[in-house]
Write an enzyme that holds these catalytic residues in place. Sequence first.
Site, PDB file in Angstrom:
ATOM      1  N   GLU A   1       0.779  -1.229   0.000  1.00  0.00           N
ATOM      2  CA  GLU A   1       0.000   0.000   0.000  1.00  0.00           C
ATOM      3  C   GLU A   1       0.816   1.287   0.000  1.00  0.00           C
ATOM      4  O   GLU A   1       0.396   2.285  -0.559  1.00  0.00           O
ATOM      5  CB  GLU A   1      -0.937   0.007   1.220  1.00  0.00           C
ATOM      6  CG  GLU A   1      -1.902  -1.166   1.277  1.00  0.00           C
ATOM      7  CD  GLU A   1      -2.879  -1.197   0.117  1.00  0.00           C
ATOM      8  OE1 GLU A   1      -3.170  -0.110  -0.435  1.00  0.00           O
ATOM      9  OE2 GLU A   1      -3.344  -2.282  -0.262  1.00  0.00           O
TER      10      GLU A   1
ATOM     11  N   SER B   1     -57.929 -13.180   0.456  1.00  0.00           N
ATOM     12  CA  SER B   1     -58.923 -13.610   1.447  1.00  0.00           C
ATOM     13  C   SER B   1     -58.320 -13.924   2.807  1.00  0.00           C
ATOM     14  O   SER B   1     -59.056 -14.020   3.798  1.00  0.00           O
ATOM     15  CB  SER B   1     -59.689 -14.835   0.935  1.00  0.00           C
ATOM     16  OG  SER B   1     -60.477 -14.497  -0.179  1.00  0.00           O
TER      17      SER B   1
END
Length: 745
Positions: free
Chosen positions: A178, A446
């Site tokens: 990095e 229903s």
Amino acid sequence: MNDWTLPPYKFDDKEPREPAPAPGAGASPPPPHDPAVHDPWASEPPLQDPFRLSPPAAAAPPPIPPPPPEEPFRADLKHHAAKKKARKWGWIWGVVLVALLAGVLAVGGGAGYVWFKYLKDTPPLPTRDALFAVNRAPGIRFEDRNGQVIATRGPRYGQRITLGGVPNYVPLAFLAAEDRRFYKHGPIDAQGIVRAAWVNWRGGRTKQGASTLTQQLAKGLFLTPDRVVKRKLQEMLLAWKLEQVLSNDEILELYLNRIYFGAGTYGVDGASQTYFGKPASQLTLSESALLASLPKAPSRLALTNDMERALARSRLILANMRKEGWITPEQESRALDDTPRLSPLALQDEGDYGWVLDYATTEAVKIAGQNAPDLVVRLTIDPVLQHEGAEVVRQTMATETTRSGASQAALLSLSADGAIRAMVGGTSYSESPFNRAVQAKRQPDSTFKPFIYAAAVEKGVLPTDVRVDEPVKFGDWSPENYSGGYRGPMTVEQALITSTNTVAVKLGKEAGGAAIGDLVRRFGITSLPPAPDLSVALGSYEVNLLQLTSGFQVFQQGGVRLEPYVIESITTQGGQPVFAHQPPAAERRVYDIGHASIMVKMMEKVVSQGTAKRAAFGRPTAGKTGTSQNWRDAWFVGFTPDYVTGVWVGNDDEKPMNKVVGGDIPASIWRRFMMTAHQTLAVRDFDWLLPDPAPQTTPDPRNGYYETLSAEFARAASELESAAQAEPPPTAPVPGQPAQENLPY
């Protein structure tokens, strides 16, 4: 012939020279030639004019001009020149100062603009000690209701490490990956920015970044990964602030403890435990390089997703370490030959618990907070019922998909105290983690009718009251029955047993939208408006399975509302209690017990006599089926004194099924699951049921006559309508014969 070797001819110089005439005097005869300088080849002097008696006078030189008169000394003029010179320099310095002031204002204005537009809402930097806990979501170990570990979920952080507590090559691997110049620059690497800009310009696209390790840490702790100017400027500011309070070693240590490694894992020790099953102090060089390859793209390069690409990047990291002189070529060679192996924990499959853990993780974070320590969460889930529910759904849909045209199903079961004992969000979590028991909202049709009837019962309607099943129209809406046709007068109870739509709509009209909206909110259903329109009587508003099933529990509990819950207790991994579920101190009655008794008795007959016969399994059972328009959804929600369970069947894209109804596949799944849930329980009835209320008035003895007459009219109207539809078209009259309607008979 000339003899150039002879010396030139010389004249004797016997007369003395005359002095040169004074300036302005007359001309004197030319002096005799000097034999020492005489040039025989020079031209002869010009001859004198014989007619001139005397030589011409020389021309008079021009007069010398008199010197200018000396100007008298003037002190005032000298002072005036000094003032003029000072004024000139003052003007120059004024311009310079104005330019400097304009520059300062421009810089200040630009800085103010940048601050208010980009940096004003930069997250504040916490204290040094808090940096290791800021925005740190807890890791969670889940247990079932019996205390057996189900899975570990959420961010895994492992133990906090120090630079001296891990091999030296661990932090060096991350620097090689990095920020190799980490110890040589400040929070921002100007050299790296120039290098990256040059590489990206030559490549025509972004190929290289210039973020320092401190910037990456600031982004991971406080910011989102969005690639925008605002985030980048805030990242730089936070990186600068970090380096004001932490040394380079401390920043690197914080980075190693908080960076994300994919698969829900944070920190080097957490990643080491997750991927390799060992603490970070035991990492090898090859394992360190492999972990260092992940932060660049943790989700894409996670070792459980793309091991090959992660290994390829780890080889570049090892090469960088060798170039920097941090490892020897021999160490690099040995690391390249040592391919890391993943631990079984990294490949762990949560199986049928996936939907439960997704839901429970959200609930646990709500209770414990985002910055809680690692937790142990005991769930209400019964492992036997969870397994049975998943198996029933999976096996049923595997055999029924072709016939039914349905591809998905969901199941949710609550015990009598509101605890979630099983939650199945689909047929396969690995194929689709979408939780259809909680996240999907569909029309219940229903299945929603019990709430309409419950509102009507609150208004005074009794099961024995009669309503006529007949054509009805409300504005432009004419609801029809599922099977077509009309049955005439029937009791309210019979209308629920047969799921008659026209009667349900009439009862909804009598109860009113506001009363229905109020009742369902009391029952825990929050997705309806305060005053739904009349279509609510046929379940037109969408709900999820969890709320619908919990609403039915109010009937099971005689009108008492219980909040469904999935978490029994929460402690820290050190054993400190965080939360324990407590039953409510007082019952939360939302519906009258007498009315609830009426509703349960009617719904029991739905199972024993009506549309849900396939759900019966030899115990007191009540429930209601439902099938949405065009067979897009099929439901059955039913309950015994011990459990309330709801089942949904359908397709994610709402594609119609092959006429699947709630009393078909959903009722079959429900029955099989409930048989397992009750196999160790004694048979018992709803012991709180009350006798049916007696009618408040004496029925009119003529009611039977009028009901029969109404039924006859309805039947006659139906027959006439059928005959009209079946009557052949009129034929053309025969010429010479009278038309049919003009015949004398």
